[in-house]
Design an enzyme around this catalytic site. Structure first.
Site, PDB file in Angstrom:
ATOM      1  N   SER A  74      18.315  24.301 -10.855  1.00  9.68           N
ATOM      2  CA  SER A  74      18.140  25.742 -10.712  1.00  9.68           C
ATOM      3  C   SER A  74      18.428  26.190  -9.286  1.00  9.68           C
ATOM      4  O   SER A  74      18.184  25.448  -8.327  1.00  9.68           O
ATOM      5  CB  SER A  74      16.704  26.128 -11.085  1.00  9.68           C
ATOM      6  OG  SER A  74      16.414  27.466 -10.709  1.00  9.68           O
ATOM      7  N   TYR A  98       7.955  25.548 -10.407  1.00 11.32           N
ATOM      8  CA  TYR A  98       9.184  25.471 -11.209  1.00 11.32           C
ATOM      9  C   TYR A  98      10.314  24.910 -10.354  1.00 11.32           C
ATOM     10  O   TYR A  98      11.002  23.956 -10.746  1.00 11.32           O
ATOM     11  CB  TYR A  98       9.555  26.850 -11.749  1.00 11.32           C
ATOM     12  CG  TYR A  98      10.920  26.894 -12.392  1.00 11.32           C
ATOM     13  CD1 TYR A  98      11.153  26.261 -13.608  1.00 11.32           C
ATOM     14  CD2 TYR A  98      11.978  27.564 -11.785  1.00 11.32           C
ATOM     15  CE1 TYR A  98      12.407  26.286 -14.200  1.00 11.32           C
ATOM     16  CE2 TYR A  98      13.234  27.604 -12.366  1.00 11.32           C
ATOM     17  CZ  TYR A  98      13.444  26.964 -13.571  1.00 11.32           C
ATOM     18  OH  TYR A  98      14.696  26.986 -14.149  1.00 11.32           O
TER      19      TYR A  98
END
Length: 353
Positions: free
Chosen positions: A144, A169
């Site tokens: 990501s 995350y």
């Protein structure tokens, strides 16, 4: 090839499965089908994948020499289930793996950090073990843009340091990159990580910006616009992302023979390990994104302007030069074209006008 797609009921996984089937690959898709968002949407995506295969098989002419259509088999499964994952890899003998399954969402990770450990770290370890023990030729996995964290050097480069994440995350995605490198180094497993930059388009998640905005607009509610609409995102259309994934799947990671331990490159290794950004490399301000959605929905949004949220980065901007050089990646869909396609899908799927 026989390819495992994890997160096959997801936004990216379902579209990727369609495209792999269309070119003749056999796809095994797994997904836990959890209730992080509407399970009916996930089930509808799976039906779309199955329908695309049936339509292609029954209704289209295949020229001589063209590949046969692939097969699709879906299994409901949790990556965190070690025994189930061991059995899956042992029984199926995949050629390649695309790992898209993950607990998604930056803000949700602030409230529920341990769910990210279970899926994004423990689950990914099971993927790595399955690949290691069953001679998988290439593992590609979703990382990501959030791994860039406090890095403010634009555009974000894969050759930069990414040791300062600001959400669990992001930390879980960085952990995946490090775990993959270990397996590439110790077991000669070719792995490639793709740092996704904000993906959008038809069939996206209800917790993503476009669906949240569209839903509020049709319900006559104000939309929350963080950072007062001033932050920029490298919005990338789903079709461009999937084309890039397939190109990377086909190019098995190789060692960088020029890698220098005294001046280490963060994106390559003497092991068969690679990292790429995959984005549009044309950042768009959030307010422009909203105005484009308003245009294609034919409605104006009431806006609730708010400061930047914890865990969010102000801007994302991908340097995709390495991906262009190595696999000839060429994102071509403008934000206007992409949002128009999303708006048409949204109105049809949710039956709103």
């Amino acid at each position: 090839m026989k390819i495992l797609v994890t997160g096959a009921a997801g936004f990216i996984g379902s579209k990727l499965s369609e495209e792999l089937l269309a070119r003749g690959d056999d796809v095994v898709g797994i997904d836990i089908l959890n209730d992080y968002y509407d399970v009916k949407l996930k089930e509808a995506r799976l039906k779309r994948v199955e329908a695309s295969l049936l339509n292609a098989t029954e209704g289209s002419f295949q020229a001589e020499g063209s590949p046969k259509k692939g097969t699709f088999h879906f299994i409901k499964m949790d990556l965190a289930d070690r025994q189930a994952m061991e059995d899956l890899f042992a029984n199926e003998k995949f050629d390649k793996v695309m790992n898209l399954a993950a607990q998604a969402g930056v803000r949700y990770s602030i409230e529920n950090p341990l769910s990210y450990v279970d899926s994004n770290i423990v689950g990914f370890a099971h993927i790595l073990e399955g690949c290691r023990h069953n001679k998988v030729k290439h593992l590609v996995y979703a990382s990501s843009s959030s791994v860039y964290g406090l890095n403010e050097c634009m555009p974000f480069s894969i050759h930069d340091n990414v040791d300062h994440p600001i959400s669990l995350y992001a930390a879980s995605k960085k952990s995946g990159e490090l775990m993959a490198h270990t397996y590439s180094h110790l077991y000669n497993l070719p792995t490639t990580g793709l740092r996704f930059f904000t993906v959008y388009g038809p069939w996206d998640r209800p917790d993503m910006a476009l669906q949240k905005f569209a839903r509020a607009i049709f319900e006559g509610k104000a939309i929350d616009v963080y950072n007062y609409g001033k932050h920029r995102r490298d919005f990338t259309y789903i079709d461009d992302i999937v084309e890039g994934i397939i190109r990377v799947l086909d190019k098995v990671a190789e060692p960088n023979m020029q890698w220098d331990g005294e001046n280490p490159d963060a994106a390559t290794s003497p092991a068969p390990w690679r990292i790429y950004n995959i984005g549009n490399q044309h950042p768009v301000e959030l307010m422009t994104y909203i105005e484009t959605l308003e245009k294609h929905l034919g409605k104006t949004a009431e806006k609730n302007l708010l400061p930047l949220q914890p865990g969010d980065v102000p801007d994302t901007y991908a340097d995709v030069a390495d991906l262009i050089k190595d696999v000839d990646y060429k994102p071509s869909t403008s934000v206007d074209e992409g949002i128009k396609a999303f708006a048409q899908w949204y109105k049809e799927y949710y039956d709103v006008k």
